[in-house]
Design an enzyme around this catalytic site. Structure first.
Site, mmCIF file in Angstrom:
data_model
loop_
_atom_site.group_PDB
_atom_site.id
_atom_site.type_symbol
_atom_site.label_atom_id
_atom_site.label_comp_id
_atom_site.label_asym_id
_atom_site.label_seq_id
_atom_site.Cartn_x
_atom_site.Cartn_y
_atom_site.Cartn_z
ATOM 1 N N HIS A 67 28.782 21.575 -36.848
ATOM 2 C CA HIS A 67 30.198 21.920 -37.018
ATOM 3 C C HIS A 67 30.369 23.408 -37.288
ATOM 4 O O HIS A 67 31.355 24.005 -36.864
ATOM 5 C CB HIS A 67 30.831 21.090 -38.132
ATOM 6 C CG HIS A 67 31.233 19.718 -37.687
ATOM 7 N ND1 HIS A 67 32.409 19.115 -38.062
ATOM 8 C CD2 HIS A 67 30.601 18.827 -36.891
ATOM 9 C CE1 HIS A 67 32.499 17.916 -37.506
ATOM 10 N NE2 HIS A 67 31.406 17.706 -36.800
ATOM 11 N N ASP A 68 29.434 24.003 -37.987
ATOM 12 C CA ASP A 68 29.515 25.447 -38.211
ATOM 13 C C ASP A 68 29.418 26.182 -36.874
ATOM 14 O O ASP A 68 30.267 27.020 -36.543
ATOM 15 C CB ASP A 68 28.391 25.897 -39.158
ATOM 16 C CG ASP A 68 28.489 27.378 -39.475
ATOM 17 O OD1 ASP A 68 29.628 27.912 -39.503
ATOM 18 O OD2 ASP A 68 27.448 28.018 -39.716
ATOM 19 N N VAL A 99 32.463 26.169 -34.242
ATOM 20 C CA VAL A 99 33.723 26.843 -34.560
ATOM 21 C C VAL A 99 33.392 28.260 -35.025
ATOM 22 O O VAL A 99 32.788 28.427 -36.084
ATOM 23 C CB VAL A 99 34.509 26.073 -35.654
ATOM 24 C CG1 VAL A 99 35.891 26.678 -35.827
ATOM 25 C CG2 VAL A 99 34.618 24.595 -35.302
ATOM 26 N N ASP A 127 28.219 30.994 -38.327
ATOM 27 C CA ASP A 127 28.518 32.105 -39.245
ATOM 28 C C ASP A 127 28.930 31.616 -40.625
ATOM 29 O O ASP A 127 29.522 32.366 -41.398
ATOM 30 C CB ASP A 127 29.625 32.985 -38.662
ATOM 31 C CG ASP A 127 30.972 32.261 -38.650
ATOM 32 O OD1 ASP A 127 30.984 31.011 -38.783
ATOM 33 O OD2 ASP A 127 32.011 32.927 -38.532
ATOM 34 N N PRO A 173 34.317 18.668 -30.011
ATOM 35 C CA PRO A 173 34.653 17.538 -29.137
ATOM 36 C C PRO A 173 35.075 16.315 -29.957
ATOM 37 O O PRO A 173 34.568 16.083 -31.051
ATOM 38 C CB PRO A 173 33.337 17.251 -28.410
ATOM 39 C CG PRO A 173 32.528 18.485 -28.530
ATOM 40 C CD PRO A 173 32.946 19.146 -29.794
ATOM 41 N N HIS A 206 22.885 11.642 -33.049
ATOM 42 C CA HIS A 206 23.497 10.408 -33.535
ATOM 43 C C HIS A 206 22.468 9.296 -33.753
ATOM 44 O O HIS A 206 22.839 8.164 -34.041
ATOM 45 C CB HIS A 206 24.617 9.967 -32.583
ATOM 46 C CG HIS A 206 25.803 10.887 -32.624
ATOM 47 N ND1 HIS A 206 26.845 10.837 -31.738
ATOM 48 C CD2 HIS A 206 26.114 11.898 -33.484
ATOM 49 C CE1 HIS A 206 27.742 11.765 -32.026
ATOM 50 N NE2 HIS A 206 27.318 12.439 -33.081
ATOM 51 N N ASP A 239 14.682 9.407 -34.397
ATOM 52 C CA ASP A 239 13.831 8.880 -33.328
ATOM 53 C C ASP A 239 14.658 8.820 -32.051
ATOM 54 O O ASP A 239 15.804 9.277 -32.032
ATOM 55 C CB ASP A 239 13.292 7.494 -33.724
ATOM 56 C CG ASP A 239 14.415 6.554 -34.133
ATOM 57 O OD1 ASP A 239 15.513 6.628 -33.553
ATOM 58 O OD2 ASP A 239 14.200 5.729 -35.051
HETATM 59 C C1 HEM Z 1 28.832 15.544 -28.161
HETATM 60 C C2 HEM Z 1 29.870 15.664 -28.940
HETATM 61 C C3 HEM Z 1 29.924 15.032 -30.299
HETATM 62 C C4 HEM Z 1 30.903 14.214 -30.738
HETATM 63 C C5 HEM Z 1 32.164 13.784 -29.990
HETATM 64 C C6 HEM Z 1 30.542 13.819 -32.082
HETATM 65 C C7 HEM Z 1 31.301 12.993 -32.875
HETATM 66 C C8 HEM Z 1 30.916 12.521 -34.102
HETATM 67 C C9 HEM Z 1 31.714 11.659 -34.932
HETATM 68 C C10 HEM Z 1 33.115 11.186 -34.580
HETATM 69 C C11 HEM Z 1 30.981 11.356 -36.032
HETATM 70 C C12 HEM Z 1 31.416 10.462 -37.195
HETATM 71 C C13 HEM Z 1 32.151 11.323 -38.173
HETATM 72 C C14 HEM Z 1 32.988 10.579 -39.161
HETATM 73 O O1 HEM Z 1 32.646 9.480 -39.593
HETATM 74 O O2 HEM Z 1 34.008 11.145 -39.528
HETATM 75 C C15 HEM Z 1 29.729 12.037 -35.908
HETATM 76 C C16 HEM Z 1 28.705 11.971 -36.820
HETATM 77 C C17 HEM Z 1 27.563 12.720 -36.737
HETATM 78 N N1 HEM Z 1 27.287 13.680 -35.794
HETATM 79 FE FE1 HEM Z 1 28.275 13.996 -34.085
HETATM 80 N N2 HEM Z 1 29.365 14.394 -32.411
HETATM 81 C C18 HEM Z 1 28.943 15.157 -31.357
HETATM 82 C C19 HEM Z 1 27.813 15.933 -31.296
HETATM 83 C C20 HEM Z 1 26.940 16.105 -32.358
HETATM 84 C C21 HEM Z 1 25.895 17.090 -32.402
HETATM 85 C C22 HEM Z 1 25.642 18.139 -31.324
HETATM 86 C C23 HEM Z 1 25.247 16.917 -33.580
HETATM 87 C C24 HEM Z 1 24.091 17.691 -34.164
HETATM 88 C C25 HEM Z 1 23.224 18.382 -33.446
HETATM 89 C C26 HEM Z 1 25.876 15.798 -34.248
HETATM 90 C C27 HEM Z 1 25.454 15.259 -35.433
HETATM 91 C C28 HEM Z 1 26.077 14.225 -36.093
HETATM 92 C C29 HEM Z 1 25.517 13.564 -37.254
HETATM 93 C C30 HEM Z 1 24.143 13.837 -37.855
HETATM 94 C C31 HEM Z 1 26.462 12.630 -37.677
HETATM 95 C C32 HEM Z 1 26.353 11.704 -38.888
HETATM 96 C C33 HEM Z 1 26.879 12.423 -40.098
HETATM 97 C C34 HEM Z 1 26.712 11.672 -41.412
HETATM 98 O O3 HEM Z 1 26.064 10.625 -41.463
HETATM 99 O O4 HEM Z 1 27.267 12.153 -42.406
HETATM 100 N N3 HEM Z 1 26.915 15.352 -33.489
HETATM 101 N N4 HEM Z 1 29.720 12.751 -34.725
#
Ligand code: HEM
Ligand SMILES: *[C@@H]1O[C@H](CO)[C@@H](O)[C@H](O)[C@H]1NC(C)=O
Ligand SMILES: *[C@@H]1O[C@H](CO)[C@@H](O)[C@H](O)[C@H]1NC(C)=O
Ligand SMILES: *[C@@H]1O[C@H](CO)[C@@H](O)[C@H](O)[C@H]1NC(C)=O
Ligand SMILES: *[C@@H]1O[C@H](CO)[C@@H](O)[C@H](O)[C@H]1NC(C)=O
Length: 342
Positions: free
Chosen positions: A82-83, A86, A90, A179, A209, A269
């Site tokens: 997220h950093d 946007v 930074d 996204p 994910h 994994d």
């Molecule tokens: C491809 C576009 C992506 C979308 C649309 C997306 C969307 C989301 C959403 C909706 C959640 C759940 C958040 C919530 O419960 O409020 C999530 C969780 C998460 N996302 Fe993504 N994400 C994307 C890419 C990424 C990328 C690039 C990373 C890291 C390299 C990432 C790492 C994570 C992680 C680790 C979680 C779990 C966070 C937690 O358990 O606290 N995501 N993502």
């Protein structure tokens, strides 16, 4: 069967070979020093702090936090993402709102972001032993790597350092840059594209994910009212959709948490890709990766853990260089939550 496995194997060698780059790039540069895109370097802090090793300090604190609370790994990984998306990597995401400004962390997708206290603790320790030297942006990048690496007890990717901290953080910039969980392939590819990230990065980084949690609110439409006529998303496995509806009964409690990789949401994994290929990806944005020929092929290849780890390392280095401030740009914040002089 054997033939298709062989083809996948060959393709994966091809993909990894072509994209080698800095995937294991400890100290491998472009021929002069350790520079990579964005002007970051390996071991930027090595000779800058006499009293402590910066990278060991970050690792020690992160490993102790993740060991006490394994869910922290996903939180710290997502914080870095997220950093970077946007205003570049930074540390703009860390800035607290002031009387006059609503910063990134106050925007919609913030709600489930956490891990800020871990960054604060690291920063405090480093400011004590090496004041004014280590940026919050580098701490976030190192912490993400260390959080994931705890499970393996070794660094899963190299982190190039030398980022400076930005002074601007605007809630209004979050929406267009991050996204949405409902984004289609075209939108995802173009949003990654504006960060200089390509299709392989998109498919590979979505593999993050494989750890962490989401909430029912983000999949309710897929489960209950996909096209507005009370239907489910037909691209979602029917049995899995049923399971998800049980976990998220309608009217759902929007805060109920769901694992994105239900088999092993605490384990980094390649199971995310196994689930995805069984049409059990949680978000529309996950399922979207199967709607393009090239990304669907990539999603198959990444089922192999060794290939996934190598690709993830490479793509994290690329993501970690997005929009970075270096040298004379930005500042080293004293507190990660506040711009200096405020
Ligand atoms: C491809 C576009 C992506 C979308 C649309 C997306 C969307 C989301 C959403 C909706 C959640 C759940 C958040 C919530 O419960 O409020 C999530 C969780 C998460 N996302 Fe993504 N994400 C994307 C890419 C990424 C990328 C690039 C990373 C890291 C390299 C990432 C790492 C994570 C992680 C680790 C979680 C779990 C966070 C937690 O358990 O606290 N995501 N993502
Ligand atoms: C915040 O707003 C107040 C009142 O509008 C103004 O006096 C002050 O200078 C602003 N502070 C900053 C940092 O912009
Ligand atoms: C997150 O965003 C929501 C909605 O924009 C806001 O109400 C909430 O206060 C924010 N949370 C934090 C911790 O800033
Ligand atoms: C993808 O989503 C965008 C934005 O919602 C929309 O304009 C576009 O038509 C969609 N593309 C496809 C192929 O569905
Ligand atoms: C389903 O979506 C339609 C169109 O967006 C909306 O009018 C309707 O109220 C929704 N139904 C439910 C149960 O949310």
């Amino acid at each position: 069967m054997t033939k298709s496995v062989l083809v996948l194997f060959l393709v994966s060698i091809l993909v990894v070979g072509c994209m080698g780059g800095h995937g294991n790039g400890h100290g491998r540069g472009n021929g002069h020093g350790h520079d990579v895109a964005g002007g970051l370097k390996m071991k930027f802090y090595e000779n800058l702090c006499r009293l402590v090793s910066v990278e060991s300090t970050v690792r020690e604190i992160v490993w102790s936090k993740v060991s006490a609370d394994p869910s922290m790994a996903a939180k710290l990984l997502r914080l870095h993402y997220h950093d970077c998306f946007v205003r570049g990597c930074d540390a703009s995401i860390l800035l607290d709102p002031t009387q006059n400004t609503t910063t990134e962390k106050t925007a919609g997708p913030n709600r489930s972001i956490s891990g800020y206290e871990v960054i604060d603790e690291i920063k405090t320790k480093l400011e004590t032993n090496c004041p004014g030297i280590v940026s919050c942006a580098d701490i976030v990048a190192l912490a993400a790597r260390d959080a994931v690496s705890f499970q393996f007890r070794r660094d899963m990717w190299p982190v190039f350092t030398g980022r400076k901290d930005g002074t601007v953080s605007l809630a209004s910039e979050v929406g267009g840059n991050l996204p949405s969980a409902n984004a289609n392939f075209t939108t995802l590819l173009s949003q990654f594209g504006t960060k200089g990230l390509n299709l392989n990065d998109l498919v590979t980084l979505s593999g993050a994910h494989t750890i962490g949690l989401s909430r029912c609110a983000l999949v309710a439409r897929r489960l209950y009212n996909f096209t507005g006529v009370g239907d489910a998303d037909p691209s979602l496995d029917v049995t899995y959709a049923q399971t998800l509806r049980q976990k998220c009964p309608n009217p759902q409690n929007p805060a109920t948490t769901l694992e994105m990789d239900p088999k092993s949401s605490l384990s980094f994994d390649s199971n995310y890709y196994r689930a995805l290929n069984q049409h059990k990806g949680l978000f529309v944005s996950d399922a979207a990766l199967l709607t393009n020929r090239q990304s669907a092929l990539m999603a198959k290849i990444l089922q192999n853990p060794a290939v996934f780890f190598a690709q993830f390392a490479r793509s994290m280095v690329r993501m970690g260089a997005v929009g970075v401030l270096t040298d004379g740009q930005g500042e080293i914040r004293k507190s990660c939550r506040v711009v200096n002089g405020q």
